[in-house]
Design an enzyme around this catalytic site. Structure first.
Site, PDB file in Angstrom:
ATOM      1  N   THR A 241     -37.683  21.566 -37.788  1.00  0.00           N
ATOM      2  CA  THR A 241     -37.350  20.937 -36.521  1.00  0.00           C
ATOM      3  C   THR A 241     -36.868  22.064 -35.619  1.00  0.00           C
ATOM      4  O   THR A 241     -36.552  23.163 -36.094  1.00  0.00           O
ATOM      5  CB  THR A 241     -36.222  19.893 -36.671  1.00  0.00           C
ATOM      6  OG1 THR A 241     -35.106  20.527 -37.304  1.00  0.00           O
ATOM      7  CG2 THR A 241     -36.662  18.710 -37.496  1.00  0.00           C
TER       8      THR A 241
ATOM      9  N   ASP B 282     -39.625  23.424 -45.976  1.00  0.00           N
ATOM     10  CA  ASP B 282     -39.142  22.743 -44.768  1.00  0.00           C
ATOM     11  C   ASP B 282     -37.765  23.321 -44.429  1.00  0.00           C
ATOM     12  O   ASP B 282     -36.784  23.054 -45.117  1.00  0.00           O
ATOM     13  CB  ASP B 282     -39.073  21.241 -45.074  1.00  0.00           C
ATOM     14  CG  ASP B 282     -38.527  20.425 -43.913  1.00  0.00           C
ATOM     15  OD1 ASP B 282     -37.927  21.009 -42.996  1.00  0.00           O
ATOM     16  OD2 ASP B 282     -38.697  19.192 -43.943  1.00  0.00           O
TER      17      ASP B 282
ATOM     18  N   LYS C  13     -31.947  21.607 -34.613  1.00  0.00           N
ATOM     19  CA  LYS C  13     -30.723  21.669 -35.430  1.00  0.00           C
ATOM     20  C   LYS C  13     -30.089  23.050 -35.219  1.00  0.00           C
ATOM     21  O   LYS C  13     -29.717  23.360 -34.103  1.00  0.00           O
ATOM     22  CB  LYS C  13     -31.068  21.345 -36.883  1.00  0.00           C
ATOM     23  CG  LYS C  13     -31.670  19.934 -37.027  1.00  0.00           C
ATOM     24  CD  LYS C  13     -31.927  19.583 -38.461  1.00  0.00           C
ATOM     25  CE  LYS C  13     -32.264  18.161 -38.699  1.00  0.00           C
ATOM     26  NZ  LYS C  13     -33.533  17.627 -38.493  1.00  0.00           N
TER      27      LYS C  13
ATOM     28  N   TYR D 109     -50.977  16.049 -19.048  1.00  0.00           N
ATOM     29  CA  TYR D 109     -51.746  15.814 -20.271  1.00  0.00           C
ATOM     30  C   TYR D 109     -52.449  17.099 -20.663  1.00  0.00           C
ATOM     31  O   TYR D 109     -53.055  17.749 -19.816  1.00  0.00           O
ATOM     32  CB  TYR D 109     -52.796  14.712 -20.064  1.00  0.00           C
ATOM     33  CG  TYR D 109     -52.520  13.537 -20.958  1.00  0.00           C
ATOM     34  CD1 TYR D 109     -52.560  13.696 -22.347  1.00  0.00           C
ATOM     35  CD2 TYR D 109     -52.179  12.297 -20.449  1.00  0.00           C
ATOM     36  CE1 TYR D 109     -52.272  12.632 -23.181  1.00  0.00           C
ATOM     37  CE2 TYR D 109     -51.882  11.231 -21.282  1.00  0.00           C
ATOM     38  CZ  TYR D 109     -51.931  11.401 -22.656  1.00  0.00           C
ATOM     39  OH  TYR D 109     -51.630  10.366 -23.479  1.00  0.00           O
TER      40      TYR D 109
ATOM     41  N   GLU E  11     -54.244  17.620 -24.086  1.00  0.00           N
ATOM     42  CA  GLU E  11     -54.789  17.525 -25.452  1.00  0.00           C
ATOM     43  C   GLU E  11     -55.589  18.779 -25.778  1.00  0.00           C
ATOM     44  O   GLU E  11     -56.355  19.277 -24.943  1.00  0.00           O
ATOM     45  CB  GLU E  11     -55.691  16.299 -25.580  1.00  0.00           C
ATOM     46  CG  GLU E  11     -54.897  15.015 -25.708  1.00  0.00           C
ATOM     47  CD  GLU E  11     -55.785  13.792 -25.795  1.00  0.00           C
ATOM     48  OE1 GLU E  11     -57.020  13.924 -25.765  1.00  0.00           O
ATOM     49  OE2 GLU E  11     -55.218  12.689 -25.887  1.00  0.00           O
TER      50      GLU E  11
ATOM     51  N   ARG F 111     -35.417  18.542 -29.064  1.00  0.00           N
ATOM     52  CA  ARG F 111     -35.812  17.731 -30.222  1.00  0.00           C
ATOM     53  C   ARG F 111     -37.312  17.869 -30.464  1.00  0.00           C
ATOM     54  O   ARG F 111     -38.105  17.587 -29.566  1.00  0.00           O
ATOM     55  CB  ARG F 111     -35.455  16.279 -29.882  1.00  0.00           C
ATOM     56  CG  ARG F 111     -35.614  15.267 -30.959  1.00  0.00           C
ATOM     57  CD  ARG F 111     -34.772  14.057 -30.623  1.00  0.00           C
ATOM     58  NE  ARG F 111     -33.367  14.446 -30.691  1.00  0.00           N
ATOM     59  CZ  ARG F 111     -32.670  14.530 -31.817  1.00  0.00           C
ATOM     60  NH1 ARG F 111     -33.220  14.209 -32.962  1.00  0.00           N
ATOM     61  NH2 ARG F 111     -31.407  14.901 -31.788  1.00  0.00           N
TER      62      ARG F 111
HETATM   63  C1  LIG Z   1     -35.152  18.800 -44.084  1.00  0.00           C
HETATM   64  C2  LIG Z   1     -35.614  17.926 -42.954  1.00  0.00           C
HETATM   65  N1  LIG Z   1     -36.920  17.833 -42.702  1.00  0.00           N
HETATM   66  C3  LIG Z   1     -37.405  17.061 -41.716  1.00  0.00           C
HETATM   67  C4  LIG Z   1     -36.561  16.347 -40.902  1.00  0.00           C
HETATM   68  C5  LIG Z   1     -37.180  15.409 -39.910  1.00  0.00           C
HETATM   69  O1  LIG Z   1     -36.983  15.671 -38.621  1.00  0.00           O
HETATM   70  P1  LIG Z   1     -37.249  14.547 -37.519  1.00  0.00           P
HETATM   71  O2  LIG Z   1     -36.041  13.695 -37.489  1.00  0.00           O
HETATM   72  O3  LIG Z   1     -37.472  15.378 -36.279  1.00  0.00           O
HETATM   73  O4  LIG Z   1     -38.483  13.805 -37.904  1.00  0.00           O
HETATM   74  C6  LIG Z   1     -35.175  16.440 -41.090  1.00  0.00           C
HETATM   75  C7  LIG Z   1     -34.268  15.682 -40.217  1.00  0.00           C
HETATM   76  O5  LIG Z   1     -33.159  15.430 -40.460  1.00  0.00           O
HETATM   77  C8  LIG Z   1     -34.689  17.236 -42.158  1.00  0.00           C
HETATM   78  O6  LIG Z   1     -33.384  17.317 -42.431  1.00  0.00           O
END
Ligand SMILES: Cc1ncc(COP(=O)(O)O)c(C=O)c1O
Length: 429
Positions: A223, A197, A226, A51, A53, A232
């Site tokens: 993320t 993002d 990918k 843990y 935090e 993950r």
């Molecule tokens: C552009 C985009 N943002 C955010 C995410 C979210 O990721 P997670 O599945 O880890 O919540 C994804 C997942 O496919 C994504 O393609």
């Protein structure tokens, strides 16, 4: 005998079977990848016990000296990789990274302008079924009907009319380069904050093969699992700018740290954070750039092969790791194609194409990505073979015996490729 096999034979069997599925089938889901044995080792380590935090050097628990080392390494490596001043490696997922940004800088009811899910955006960019579409006033932009490319004029018109507090750039199913500077100019002009993002393209950005959002964005989320080829999880990046909120000056770093923990999460997943650090270390080395170049080459090769066989691709091709195939002229739905391909040992996902008349569970398209097969060591000749397999399955989608035969061929083809090719093991420096 492994202790898992002894203690829980059912879970052991499920893992063994999943490993066989991954080894014997062709993984073309654009958002999936295979991690290195080193990443897997860190993820499966005893750090899962701890843990922690808080943040390195300021935790709410004792005994954090070693996990502090791991988290600090992850942060510093990500700073180097993306050229940013601020990094938070604690988000449990991409969606939670996005949630932290919204919570930190928006009030419920504020407007956000993100890419329409049906045009390639993500759920967490304001979709009605997601918290982001329920807590905030969600506005969306899309792509142009003729080209399939982002409709910047539409974005500008919406910014002008509704003055949303935040513009969100980034997508889950968009095969072209994202012009972050153009997004930033529009956001600046209309007084919106810009969140980018890069969940899908983070590996390409890290390798310098897609323009970086670092100079233009207020906040970057991603993320790590990918194209970035890590465990993950999620990631937040930013330059540490100052912002005035309710008459008070605040730094982004302070606010983002606070709204992630204690704002929306409790204890960080320290085993995952250590695995992120390992993945970032791999991404800093030359083999990673070669890997990302191969992802791009493989995607372009597949695009050319599909076009030669008469398939229609949204935007006519790809600049990144994925293609979106428009099946509407073939008489097949995305759902039928996904099922036929699965029977042939090829894993893809059905995907709506822009202006798709069919619902999300049926769709008129499929999305195909090359990161996972590239990790296995497959190159252009293998991509041509994979397109041939796909074409054969889609040409006889209900012929059970030919799909079974194809599955055997696919299995045979996969035999010589490990999940993680030794060629991508990073050079020791
Ligand atoms: C552009 C985009 N943002 C955010 C995410 C979210 O990721 P997670 O599945 O880890 O919540 C994804 C997942 O496919 C994504 O393609």
């Amino acid at each position: 005998m492994s202790s898992l096999a002894q203690i829980d034979p059912e879970i052991y069997a499920a893992i063994q079977q999943e490993e066989q599925r991954q080894l014997t089938k062709l993984e073309l889901i654009a958002s999936e990848n295979f991690v290195s044995p080193a990443v897997l080792e860190a993820q499966g380590s005893i750090l899962t016990h701890k843990y922690a935090e808080g943040y390195p050097g300021r935790r709410y628990y004792g005994g954090c000296e070693h996990v502090d080392t791991a988290e600090t390494l992850a942060i510093n490596r990500a700073k180097q990789l993306f050229g940013v001043e601020y990094v938070n490696v604690q988000p449990h997922s991409g969606t939670q990274a996005n949630m932290a940004i919204y919570f930190a800088f928006l009030k419920p009811g504020d407007a956000i302008l993100g890419m329409d899910l049906a045009h390639g955006g993500h759920l967490s960019h304001g979709a009605a079924v997601n918290f982001s579409g329920q807590l905030y006033r969600s506005l969306s932009y899309g792509v142009k009907k003729d080209s399939g490319e982002i409709d910047f004029e539409g974005i500008e018109a919406c910014l002008k009319k509704h003055r949303p507090r935040m513009l969100v750039a980034g997508a889950s199913a968009y095969p072209r380069t994202l012009d972050f500077e153009r997004f930033a100019q529009l956001a600046r002009h209309y007084g919106a904050l810009l969140m980018v993002d890069i969940a899908h393209i983070a590996g390409l950005v890290a390798a310098g093969l897609h323009p970086s959002p670092t100079p233009s964005a207020d906040f970057i989320t991603s993320t790590t699992h990918k194209t970035l080829r890590g465990p993950r999880g999620g990631l937040i990046l930013a330059q540490n700018r100052e912002i005035e909120l309710q008459g008070k000056q605040e730094f982004y770093a302070q606010r983002l740290d606070f709204y992630l923990f204690p704002g929306i999460q409790g204890g960080p997943l320290m085993h995952t954070i250590a695995a992120k650090a390992v993945a970032f270390q791999e991404a800093l080395r030359p083999a990673f750039k070669r890997y990302q170049q191969q992802i791009l080459l493989n995607a372009r090769t597949m695009a050319e092969e599909f076009l030669q066989r008469g398939y229609k691709l949204v935007t006519g091709g790809t600049d990144n790791h994925l293609l979106l195939i428009d099946l509407s002229k073939t008489g097949l739905t995305g759902q039928q194609a996904e099922i036929a391909l699965d029977q042939a040992g090829i894993t893809v996902n059905k995907n709506r194409i822009p202006f798709d008349p069919r619902p999300a569970k049926v769709t008129s398209g499929i999305r195909i990505g090359t990161p996972a097969l590239t990790t296995r060591g497959m190159k252009a000749p293998e991509m041509r073979q994979v397109v041939d397999f796909i074409h054969r399955a889609l040409s006889a989608p209900t012929d059970v015996s030919s799909l079974e035969h194809l599955q055997k061929e696919v299995k045979d083809f996969c035999r010589t490729y490990p999940l993680f090719s030794p060629e991508w093991y990073c050079e020791v420096q």
